[in-house]
Write a protein that holds these residues in place. Structure first.
Motif, PDB file in Angstrom:
ATOM      1  N   LEU A 136       1.079  -1.118  -0.309  1.00  0.00           N
ATOM      2  CA  LEU A 136      -0.440   0.084   0.141  1.00  0.00           C
ATOM      3  C   LEU A 136       0.903   1.007  -0.016  1.00  0.00           C
ATOM      4  O   LEU A 136       0.290   2.218  -0.742  1.00  0.00           O
ATOM      5  N   GLU A 137       2.339   0.716   0.945  1.00  0.00           N
ATOM      6  CA  GLU A 137       2.590   2.220   0.573  1.00  0.00           C
ATOM      7  C   GLU A 137       3.694   1.994  -0.615  1.00  0.00           C
ATOM      8  O   GLU A 137       4.280   3.706  -1.783  1.00  0.00           O
ATOM      9  N   THR A 138       3.547   1.457  -1.299  1.00  0.00           N
ATOM     10  CA  THR A 138       4.165   0.958  -2.802  1.00  0.00           C
ATOM     11  C   THR A 138       3.256   1.832  -3.507  1.00  0.00           C
ATOM     12  O   THR A 138       3.641   3.446  -4.618  1.00  0.00           O
ATOM     13  N   LEU A 139       2.202   1.262  -3.787  1.00  0.00           N
ATOM     14  CA  LEU A 139       1.048   2.148  -4.123  1.00  0.00           C
ATOM     15  C   LEU A 139       1.218   4.271  -3.875  1.00  0.00           C
ATOM     16  O   LEU A 139       0.363   4.182  -4.645  1.00  0.00           O
ATOM     17  N   ARG A 140       1.499   4.146  -2.746  1.00  0.00           N
ATOM     18  CA  ARG A 140       1.088   5.780  -2.881  1.00  0.00           C
ATOM     19  C   ARG A 140       1.985   6.680  -2.638  1.00  0.00           C
ATOM     20  O   ARG A 140       1.276   8.183  -3.492  1.00  0.00           O
ATOM     21  N   LYS A 141       2.794   5.892  -2.784  1.00  0.00           N
ATOM     22  CA  LYS A 141       4.337   6.601  -3.337  1.00  0.00           C
ATOM     23  C   LYS A 141       4.649   6.315  -4.382  1.00  0.00           C
ATOM     24  O   LYS A 141       5.362   8.187  -5.695  1.00  0.00           O
ATOM     25  N   HIS A 142       3.844   6.108  -5.064  1.00  0.00           N
ATOM     26  CA  HIS A 142       4.545   5.727  -7.196  1.00  0.00           C
ATOM     27  C   HIS A 142       3.620   5.163  -7.511  1.00  0.00           C
ATOM     28  O   HIS A 142       2.873   5.079  -7.531  1.00  0.00           O
ATOM     29  N   LYS A 143       4.549   6.165  -8.355  1.00  0.00           N
ATOM     30  CA  LYS A 143       3.338   6.086  -9.723  1.00  0.00           C
ATOM     31  C   LYS A 143       3.620   4.729 -11.117  1.00  0.00           C
ATOM     32  O   LYS A 143       4.134   4.730 -11.664  1.00  0.00           O
ATOM     33  N   LEU A 144       2.784   3.804 -10.871  1.00  0.00           N
ATOM     34  CA  LEU A 144       3.170   2.218 -11.412  1.00  0.00           C
ATOM     35  C   LEU A 144       1.946   2.242 -12.250  1.00  0.00           C
ATOM     36  O   LEU A 144       0.889   3.108 -12.475  1.00  0.00           O
ATOM     37  N   ASP A 145       2.846   1.621 -13.510  1.00  0.00           N
ATOM     38  CA  ASP A 145       1.910   1.188 -14.964  1.00  0.00           C
ATOM     39  C   ASP A 145       0.844   0.108 -13.819  1.00  0.00           C
ATOM     40  O   ASP A 145       0.510  -0.518 -12.890  1.00  0.00           O
ATOM     41  N   GLU A 146      -0.326  -0.765 -14.690  1.00  0.00           N
ATOM     42  CA  GLU A 146      -1.114  -1.082 -14.287  1.00  0.00           C
ATOM     43  C   GLU A 146      -0.869  -1.863 -14.204  1.00  0.00           C
ATOM     44  O   GLU A 146      -1.892  -3.023 -12.914  1.00  0.00           O
ATOM     45  N   GLU A 147      -0.044  -3.113 -14.638  1.00  0.00           N
ATOM     46  CA  GLU A 147       0.362  -4.059 -14.821  1.00  0.00           C
ATOM     47  C   GLU A 147       1.013  -3.933 -12.956  1.00  0.00           C
ATOM     48  O   GLU A 147       0.072  -5.510 -12.404  1.00  0.00           O
ATOM     49  N   LYS A 148       1.603  -3.635 -13.025  1.00  0.00           N
ATOM     50  CA  LYS A 148       1.977  -3.620 -11.770  1.00  0.00           C
ATOM     51  C   LYS A 148       1.221  -3.450 -10.277  1.00  0.00           C
ATOM     52  O   LYS A 148       2.210  -3.507  -9.387  1.00  0.00           O
ATOM     53  N   ARG A 149       0.291  -2.320 -10.570  1.00  0.00           N
ATOM     54  CA  ARG A 149      -0.380  -2.058  -9.797  1.00  0.00           C
ATOM     55  C   ARG A 149      -1.690  -3.014  -9.994  1.00  0.00           C
ATOM     56  O   ARG A 149      -1.611  -3.204  -8.139  1.00  0.00           O
ATOM     57  N   LEU A 150      -1.639  -4.156 -10.397  1.00  0.00           N
ATOM     58  CA  LEU A 150      -2.921  -5.114 -10.250  1.00  0.00           C
ATOM     59  C   LEU A 150      -2.229  -6.285  -9.952  1.00  0.00           C
ATOM     60  O   LEU A 150      -2.276  -6.891  -8.555  1.00  0.00           O
ATOM     61  N   LYS A 151      -0.712  -6.138  -9.911  1.00  0.00           N
ATOM     62  CA  LYS A 151      -0.149  -7.329  -9.406  1.00  0.00           C
ATOM     63  C   LYS A 151      -0.042  -6.936  -8.039  1.00  0.00           C
ATOM     64  O   LYS A 151       0.569  -7.658  -7.317  1.00  0.00           O
TER      65      LYS A 151
END
Length: 338
Positions: A136-151
């Motif tokens: 969750l901290e990774t998702l909040r701090k970094h803008k990831l592409d859709e594939e990494k976010r879903l993973k």
């Protein structure tokens, strides 16, 4: 050199002290018996001397012999009394000591199991929480592409499901312990429930492949939540003790009016001496210091409770060519499905 655990060392020390105190008590009892026997002999000797001094008062030899026989009989009765009382006291002491030792040993074993359980649960709770927090901290701090976010989201959901199952196990174990849980029985599509449950398990278990052979249109009068928990515990147990990349085989079928559910793995198997213990609360195979598999020791305990509450039986046997097979049977399946 292999070091013994602190719990085992403390049990050895307490056992040594207990044996010493018991041996001292028994020796004191024996010494008490010896002193009483000597006292009895002194009393008999004194009475015989007194009788000898009174021999002139006895008018006939027959009276003297009769008195001597009486004294001898009294001495025998005292000896019999002392020996009898000593044997009774010895039996009571040994029986009481055995009961106390058994109760203390069970309490110490339970205390050690509870301590192991707390250590295991602490680890089991911290791991998914740490993973979920990091994701969750990774998702909040970094803008990831859709594939990494879903993973990352899928991983977080898997860890929260794992955490949810652990909490359910602990809660249900407490309710079983106090006989507070009453199952909500309903007509379930047991085949569909198992199939969907196994598909969900396969989606979050990437280390093993789950083979399914589920007979269709099997209905069972059961509690949906408890059946899901039973399936999860059996499959998760197989995952823990089977090597990565191996198969887990799940079958549901009817054989001679008996409904059977089997979960088999390709692990090392369970020794015969352990098979009656694995369903005990908090029990886990192996040494707590060297055990590699995770777990709280509640899964199989709850599984057996759930099966028994639904009128079934669970057994464990060897799986061919290797591994373990848990088999759940419901006899008179036609009655179970009503």
């Amino acid at each position: 050199m292999k070091k013994s655990s602190p719990g085992l060392q403390s049990r050895k020390v307490i056992t040594g002290i207990y044996v010493f105190v018991l041996a001292y008590t028994v020796l004191q009892l024996v010494w008490w018996g010896v002193l009483l026997h000597q006292q009895s002999k002194q009393i008999a000797k004194y009475e015989q001397l007194e009788l000898t001094h009174r021999v002139q008062e006895l008018t006939q030899p027959a009276q003297f012999m009769s008195e001597m026989q009486r004294l001898h009989k009294e001495q025998q009765m005292r000896t019999f009394k002392f020996v009898g009382e000593g044997i009774i006291f010895l039996v009571l002491i040994l029986a009481g000591a055995a009961l106390v030792y058994r109760a203390v040993w069970k309490q110490m074993k339970l205390s050690q199991q509870q301590q192991n359980f707390m250590m295991a649960v602490t680890h089991e709770l911290k791991s998914p929480i740490a993973v979920a927090k990091l994701n969750l901290e990774t998702l909040r701090k970094h803008k990831l592409d859709e594939e990494k976010r879903l993973k990352l989201l899928d991983t977080t959901i898997r860890e929260t499901n794992r955490l949810d199952q652990l909490c359910n196990n602990i809660l249900l174990a407490s309710q079983f312990e106090h006989q507070k849980y009453q199952p909500f029985l309903e007509q379930l599509d047991f085949s569909g429930l198992l199939q969907s449950g196994l598909e969900e398990l396969q989606s979050r278990i990437v280390s093993h492949h789950i083979n399914t052979d589920i007979a269709p249109y099997i209905w069972l009068n059961a509690d949906k939540f408890m059946m899901q928990l039973m399936l999860n515990n059996l499959v998760e147990n197989a995952v823990k003790y089977a090597p990565k990349g191996s198969d887990i085989n799940v079958r549901l079928f009817i054989e001679e009016e008996t409904l059977k559910l089997t979960v088999a793995d390709e692990g090392e198997g369970i020794p015969m001496v352990e098979r009656n213990k694995i369903f005990l609360k908090f029990y886990r195979i192996g040494n707590e210091n060297t055990r590699k598999s995770k777990g709280s020791g509640l899964g199989l305990y709850l599984t057996k409770k759930i099966v028994e509450q639904h009128g079934g039986t669970i057994t464990v046997r060897d799986h061919t060519p290797k591994g373990t097979c848990f088999e759940i049977t419901w006899n008179d399946y036609s009655l179970q499905s009503v």
